[in-house]
Design a protein around this motif. Structure first.
Motif, PDB file in Angstrom:
ATOM      1  N   TRP A  10       0.843  -1.196   0.000  1.00 36.66           N
ATOM      2  CA  TRP A  10       0.000   0.000   0.000  1.00 36.66           C
ATOM      3  C   TRP A  10       0.877   1.244   0.000  1.00 36.66           C
ATOM      4  N   THR A  11       0.447   2.246  -0.749  1.00 34.59           N
ATOM      5  CA  THR A  11       1.206   3.474  -0.882  1.00 34.59           C
ATOM      6  C   THR A  11       0.268   4.668  -0.960  1.00 34.59           C
ATOM      7  N   LEU A  12       0.829   5.844  -0.898  1.00 27.08           N
ATOM      8  CA  LEU A  12       0.041   7.059  -1.110  1.00 27.08           C
ATOM      9  C   LEU A  12      -0.299   7.170  -2.582  1.00 27.08           C
ATOM     10  N   PRO A  13      -1.448   7.760  -2.914  1.00 26.42           N
ATOM     11  CA  PRO A  13      -1.735   8.008  -4.327  1.00 26.42           C
ATOM     12  C   PRO A  13      -0.660   8.943  -4.882  1.00 26.42           C
ATOM     13  N   GLY A  14      -0.110   8.567  -6.000  1.00 24.92           N
ATOM     14  CA  GLY A  14       0.924   9.399  -6.600  1.00 24.92           C
ATOM     15  C   GLY A  14       1.747   8.629  -7.596  1.00 24.92           C
ATOM     16  N   GLY A  15       2.698   9.326  -8.179  1.00 28.00           N
ATOM     17  CA  GLY A  15       3.567   8.686  -9.144  1.00 28.00           C
ATOM     18  C   GLY A  15       4.366   9.697  -9.937  1.00 28.00           C
ATOM     19  N   GLY A  16       4.930   9.211 -11.026  1.00 27.32           N
ATOM     20  CA  GLY A  16       5.841   9.998 -11.835  1.00 27.32           C
ATOM     21  C   GLY A  16       5.229  11.268 -12.408  1.00 27.32           C
TER      22      GLY A  16
END
Length: 146
Positions: free
Chosen positions: A35-41
């Motif tokens: 699980w991670t925070l919404p986000g990305g490149g």
């Protein structure tokens, strides 16, 4: 090592909370089940603030506004651990913002890097596999409870 000797990946992430819950997305790749925070490149033609809004929509179905900057984290990914091996190490730069949901409805991403979105109670985080950025960013946001 000179900056021309490695790659840099700029990414933007959102801390979105509602009461004692945080909005998270579950990675499909590269670390499935984490699980991670919404986000990305961040795309070449967008700002980090625009990237946060786009990524929240893509990964969770929510429209959002980008709030204040919470912090910046960076770490090194050795060439052997890169998802796309090109023989070069990478410096990952993660820019984290507070964000607020303004519309839309919760849904999971299809055909992306995540496969599920959910509101997760902060108290439940120790029992869920999550990336290191999650507790760091929640700490920056003052959303961790002793």
């Amino acid at each position: 090592m000179e900056y021309t000797d490695y790659d840099t990946r700029l990414a933007a992430y959102a801390v979105v909370t509602e009461g004692d819950r945080v909005l998270l997305a579950r990675l499909r790749v590269p670390e499935a089940g984490t699980w991670t925070l919404p986000g990305g490149g961040v795309e070449f033609d967008e700002t980090v603030e625009q990237a946060v809004v786009r990524e929240v929509l893509e990964e969770t179905g929510y429209e959002a506004t980008c709030g204040p900057l919470l912090g910046v984290r960076h770490h090194i990914v050795p060439k052997e651990r890169r998802m796309h091996d090109n023989g070069r190490p990478m410096k990952a730069v993660q820019v984290v913002f507070r964000a607020t949901v303004t519309g839309g409805s919760l849904r999971s991403e299809t055909d992306g890097s995540t496969d599920e979105a959910a509101w997760v109670p902060v108290a439940e985080l120790p029992r869920r596999r999550h990336g290191l950025l999650v507790p760091i960013a929640l700490g920056w946001a003052g959303a961790l409870h002793p």
